[in-house]
Write a protein that holds these residues in place. Structure first.
Motif, PDB file in Angstrom:
ATOM      1  N   ARG A  31      -8.909   0.283  13.648  1.00  0.00           N
ATOM      2  CA  ARG A  31      -7.931   0.335  12.544  1.00  0.00           C
ATOM      3  C   ARG A  31      -8.472   1.161  11.360  1.00  0.00           C
ATOM      4  NH1 ARG A  31      -3.681  -3.195  12.585  1.00  0.00           N
ATOM      5  NH2 ARG A  31      -3.717  -3.430  10.320  1.00  0.00           N
ATOM      6  N   ARG A  76      -7.405 -10.266   5.422  1.00  0.00           N
ATOM      7  CA  ARG A  76      -6.922  -8.921   5.779  1.00  0.00           C
ATOM      8  C   ARG A  76      -8.076  -7.998   6.163  1.00  0.00           C
ATOM      9  NH1 ARG A  76      -1.115  -9.109   5.618  1.00  0.00           N
ATOM     10  NH2 ARG A  76      -0.899 -11.255   4.936  1.00  0.00           N
ATOM     11  N   ARG A  93     -10.722  -4.043  14.080  1.00  0.00           N
ATOM     12  CA  ARG A  93     -10.679  -3.408  12.753  1.00  0.00           C
ATOM     13  C   ARG A  93     -11.433  -2.078  12.735  1.00  0.00           C
ATOM     14  NH1 ARG A  93     -11.853  -9.104   9.694  1.00  0.00           N
ATOM     15  NH2 ARG A  93      -9.778  -9.993  10.029  1.00  0.00           N
ATOM     16  N   ASP A  98     -13.442  -9.513  13.752  1.00  0.00           N
ATOM     17  CA  ASP A  98     -12.410  -8.859  14.548  1.00  0.00           C
ATOM     18  C   ASP A  98     -12.735  -7.367  14.715  1.00  0.00           C
ATOM     19  OD1 ASP A  98     -10.222  -7.772  15.719  1.00  0.00           O
ATOM     20  OD2 ASP A  98      -8.758  -8.505  14.266  1.00  0.00           O
ATOM     21  N   ARG A 147       0.843  -1.202   0.000  1.00  0.00           N
ATOM     22  CA  ARG A 147       0.000   0.000   0.000  1.00  0.00           C
ATOM     23  C   ARG A 147       0.881   1.258   0.000  1.00  0.00           C
ATOM     24  NH1 ARG A 147      -1.598  -0.162   5.629  1.00  0.00           N
ATOM     25  NH2 ARG A 147       0.375   0.883   5.829  1.00  0.00           N
ATOM     26  N   ARG A 203      -7.765   4.631  12.053  1.00  0.00           N
ATOM     27  CA  ARG A 203      -6.338   4.904  11.918  1.00  0.00           C
ATOM     28  C   ARG A 203      -5.963   5.177  10.456  1.00  0.00           C
ATOM     29  NH1 ARG A 203      -1.470   0.664  11.609  1.00  0.00           N
ATOM     30  NH2 ARG A 203      -2.574  -0.552  13.177  1.00  0.00           N
ATOM     31  N   ARG A 231      -4.759   8.672   8.868  1.00  0.00           N
ATOM     32  CA  ARG A 231      -3.372   8.787   8.431  1.00  0.00           C
ATOM     33  C   ARG A 231      -3.263   9.200   6.962  1.00  0.00           C
ATOM     34  NH1 ARG A 231       0.234   3.548   8.653  1.00  0.00           N
ATOM     35  NH2 ARG A 231       0.060   3.817  10.897  1.00  0.00           N
TER      36      ARG A 231
HETATM   37  P1  ATP Z   1       1.583   0.354   9.862  1.00  0.00           P
HETATM   38  O1  ATP Z   1       2.264   1.135   8.803  1.00  0.00           O
HETATM   39  O2  ATP Z   1       0.883   1.225  10.864  1.00  0.00           O
HETATM   40  O3  ATP Z   1       2.415  -0.696  10.502  1.00  0.00           O
HETATM   41  P2  ATP Z   1       0.257  -1.825   8.590  1.00  0.00           P
HETATM   42  O4  ATP Z   1      -0.753  -1.884   7.507  1.00  0.00           O
HETATM   43  O5  ATP Z   1       1.575  -2.415   8.300  1.00  0.00           O
HETATM   44  O6  ATP Z   1       0.384  -0.340   9.071  1.00  0.00           O
HETATM   45  P3  ATP Z   1      -0.009  -3.568  10.839  1.00  0.00           P
HETATM   46  O7  ATP Z   1      -0.863  -3.346  12.032  1.00  0.00           O
HETATM   47  O8  ATP Z   1       1.458  -3.604  11.006  1.00  0.00           O
HETATM   48  O9  ATP Z   1      -0.443  -2.458   9.811  1.00  0.00           O
HETATM   49  O10 ATP Z   1      -0.496  -4.881  10.120  1.00  0.00           O
HETATM   50  C1  ATP Z   1       0.164  -5.444   9.013  1.00  0.00           C
HETATM   51  C2  ATP Z   1      -0.835  -6.070   8.050  1.00  0.00           C
HETATM   52  O11 ATP Z   1      -1.514  -7.145   8.718  1.00  0.00           O
HETATM   53  C3  ATP Z   1      -1.921  -5.102   7.600  1.00  0.00           C
HETATM   54  O12 ATP Z   1      -1.568  -4.450   6.405  1.00  0.00           O
HETATM   55  C4  ATP Z   1      -3.121  -6.004   7.434  1.00  0.00           C
HETATM   56  O13 ATP Z   1      -3.140  -6.554   6.151  1.00  0.00           O
HETATM   57  C5  ATP Z   1      -2.896  -7.124   8.416  1.00  0.00           C
HETATM   58  N1  ATP Z   1      -3.651  -6.949   9.663  1.00  0.00           N
HETATM   59  C6  ATP Z   1      -3.242  -6.408  10.821  1.00  0.00           C
HETATM   60  N2  ATP Z   1      -4.204  -6.422  11.746  1.00  0.00           N
HETATM   61  C7  ATP Z   1      -5.266  -6.980  11.169  1.00  0.00           C
HETATM   62  C8  ATP Z   1      -6.587  -7.296  11.608  1.00  0.00           C
HETATM   63  N3  ATP Z   1      -6.997  -6.981  12.830  1.00  0.00           N
HETATM   64  N4  ATP Z   1      -7.400  -7.914  10.734  1.00  0.00           N
HETATM   65  C9  ATP Z   1      -6.977  -8.226   9.503  1.00  0.00           C
HETATM   66  N5  ATP Z   1      -5.788  -7.944   9.022  1.00  0.00           N
HETATM   67  C10 ATP Z   1      -4.920  -7.347   9.835  1.00  0.00           C
END
Ligand code: ATP
Length: 425
Positions: free
Chosen positions: A181, A130, A178, A175, A45, A184, A188
Motif C-alpha cells: 500500500r 490506519r 501495508r 499488517d 485525504r 501504491r 499515485r
Molecule cells: P483508494 O482511493 O485507492 O480506495 P483508500 O485510501 O480509500 O484509497 P482503501 O484501500 O479503500 O484505500 O482503504 C480505505 C481506508 O482504510 C484507508 O484510507 C485506510 O485508512 C484504511 N485501510 C485500508 N487498508 C488498511 C490496512 N491494511 N491497514 C490500515 N488501514 C487500512
C-alpha cells in the motif's frame, strides 16, 4: 485559530456539491441520534488534495448501526446491510451511492495478519489503526464544527510535505500488506516514503513478513496499483524490493514494460470495447517474459480460470506469427481470419507492441470487423435447393469474406455470389 479557520474554509470549498448534500444529511442524522459522526479515510485525504473520490466512509461515536438506519431514512435510501459483530453497516442509497458506516473501535491483533478482535474505543484509537498518517484524518460532520479537521498524527502536514509515513514502528509487522500500500500511495500521488518508514519497510521485507500476506490480498493490492493512472513508480518499488520476484523469480520490470504500460493508459477505448480491465492488461505485460509453465504457476496463485489460461496460452504461443502476419495484412478478410480466434488479452498486447499499420488493423478488427455478421446464411442455401451439410461452412465463409472485403455489398449481390459458389460446388 486563524490558521484553523482558513484550513476549514479551504476544506469546505474543496467539497463538491454532491458530497456536501450527503454530509448535510449525515449532520442532520447525527444531531437527531445524539451521536458524533466523522468523514474518514481516503476521501478526506483526497478532498485536501483536490482529487475526486466517491468512497464515503463514516465513523460514528455511538451506535453505528442505529445511525446507519436513521441515515438511510433521511436519504430515502434502499436498505442497510449491517454486520453486528463488527458494528459496521453499509447504507445502500441507490446503485451508485453506498455509504460505509463504522463504530469507532479498537482492534487488537492477536497475532500478525489475524482477524482483529473488536471492542469499542475512541476515534483516536480508530485512526491509530490506519496504515499511514495521510489516511488517518477525520473530518467533523457536526453541527458546530462542520469541516474541522481531526488530525491526531500530523496527516495534514504529511500531505503538504508529500510523505508516506506509518503511525507506529510495528505497523508493517502488524499488517505487511501495508508495504504494498505504501508503494501504491507513493506512486499515485508522487509522494516519497518517509525515511524511517522506508527503513522499517525494508526491515520487514528482509525479515520475510511479506510471506504472511495471502495471494488474494496481494492480488487486491496489485489490482489497484496496476489500475491506477501512474503505476510506474509503484512497479519500480515492487522491483526494487524484490516483491515482483516473489510472484515469480523470472519477473523483472523493464523499460519496455514501462512503455507498454504507458500505452495501456492511452488505449482506454480499445480496452473498454473488448471488455478488458486495465490492471489485467498491465499485469500480463509484467508477466511477458514467462513461458507457459511459469505463467501457469502465477495464474494459479492468482486464481485465474482454466478456460482463460487455455485461451491465453494458445494465443501466446502463436503470438510472433500473428504479429508478423498482421503487420502485412491488407484485406479485411485476412485481418479477420488472423484474429478471429485470438483471445482479447492477446489482441491488446499485440496492439501495445505493434507499429502503426498493425494498430490500424487491430482497430479495424475491434471496432468493425469483429461484430460483422454475414448477410446470407444456411437458410438461403437450402432455399436454393442444397441439402444441409458440412460444406455449407466453407461456402458461407467465402461469401462472408467477400462481404468483409467489399463493405458496400448488399444482400442481393451476396445471394448471387452464393448461388454461383453453390453451383460450382
Ligand atoms: P483508494 O482511493 O485507492 O480506495 P483508500 O485510501 O480509500 O484509497 P482503501 O484501500 O479503500 O484505500 O482503504 C480505505 C481506508 O482504510 C484507508 O484510507 C485506510 O485508512 C484504511 N485501510 C485500508 N487498508 C488498511 C490496512 N491494511 N491497514 C490500515 N488501514 C487500512
Amino acid at each position: 485559530k486563524e490558521e484553523a479557520r482558513i484550513l476549514r474554509e479551504g476544506i469546505i470549498d474543496g467539497i463538491g456539491a454532491g458530497l456536501r448534500k450527503i454530509l448535510e444529511s449525515i449532520r442532520e442524522t447525527a444531531a437527531r441520534e445524539g451521536v458524533k459522526a466523522y468523514l474518514v479515510g481516503g476521501i478526506v485525504r483526497d478532498i485536501i488534495l483536490g482529487i475526486k473520490n466517491e468512497d464515503i466512509d463514516i465513523v460514528v461515536e455511538g451506535n453505528g448501526i442505529e445511525f446507519a438506519k436513521s441515515l438511510c431514512e433521511t436519504l430515502g435510501g434502499r436498505k442497510v446491510v449491517s454486520h453486528e459483530k463488527f458494528k459496521t453497516a453499509v447504507v445502500v442509497v441507490d446503485d451508485e451511492l453506498k455509504i460505509d458506516v463504522a463504530t469507532s473501535r479498537v482492534e487488537y491483533y492477536e497475532y500478525p495478519t489475524s482477524l482483529p478482535t473488536v471492542e469499542y474505543g475512541s476515534l483516536r484509537e480508530d485512526m491509530f489503526r490506519r496504515d499511514f498518517t495521510i489516511n488517518s484524518l477525520a473530518l467533523e460532520v457536526d453541527n458546530n464544527r462542520f469541516g474541522d479537521l481531526v488530525d491526531y498524527f500530523n496527516g495534514y502536514r504529511d500531505i503538504r510535505d508529500k510523505k508516506i509515513r506509518i503511525l507506529h514502528n510495528l505497523s508493517f509487522i502488524e499488517d505487511p500488506t501495508r508495504i504494498i500500500r505504501a508503494f501504491r500511495f507513493a506512486s499515485r500521488y508522487g509522494f516519497d516514503i518517509a525515511e524511517e518508514t522506508e527503513r522499517l519497510l525494508q526491515d520487514s521485507i528482509e525479515n520475510g513478513f511479506l510471506k504472511r500476506v495471502s495471494w488474494p490480498r496481494v492480488k487486491t493490492e496489485l489490482k489497484i496499483i496496476l489500475g491506477d493512472r501512474r503505476p510506474h513508480r509503484a512497479l519500480e518499488y515492487l522491483e526494487k524490493y524484490g516483491i515482483l520476484k516473489t510472484i515469480h523469480p523470472k519477473i523483472s520490470y523493464s523499460s519496455r514494460m514501462k512503455s507498454q504500460i504507458e500505452k495501456t493508459a492511452d488505449s482506454k477505448k480499445l480496452l473498454d470495447t473488448l471488455g478488458l480491465e486495465k490492471w489485467m492488461v498491465n499485469f500480463l505485460v509484467v508477466l511477458e517474459n514467462l513461458n507457459s509453465d511459469e505463467l501457469d504457476l502465477v495464474f494459479n496463485k492468482f486464481g485465474f480460470s482454466g478456460s482463460f489460461r487455455k485461451k491465453y496460452h494458445l494465443g501466446s504461443t502463436k503470438r510472433k506469427k500473428i504479429l508478423e502476419e498482421l503487420s502485412i495484412a491488407r484485406k479485411n478478410s485476412r485481418i479477420y481470419d488472423i484474429l478471429k480466434e485470438v483471445t482479447n488479452e492477446i489482441i491488446v498486447l499485440l496492439y501495445l507492441e505493434g507499429n502503426r499499420e498493425l494498430k490500424e488493423n487491430i482497430e479495424k478488427y475491434v471496432y468493425t470487423l469483429r461484430d460483422a455478421e454475414c448477410m446470407v446464411g444456411g437458410r438461403d442455401l437450402i432455399e436454393m435447393g442444397e441439402a444441409p451439410g458440412d460444406h455449407f461452412k466453407d461456402i458461407l465463409k467465402d461469401v462472408f469474406y467477400f462481404q468483409l472485403d467489399n463493405p458496400g455489398s448488399g444482400r442481393e449481390e451476396l445471394l448471387e455470389i452464393l448461388e454461383e459458389k453453390f453451383r460450382k460446388n
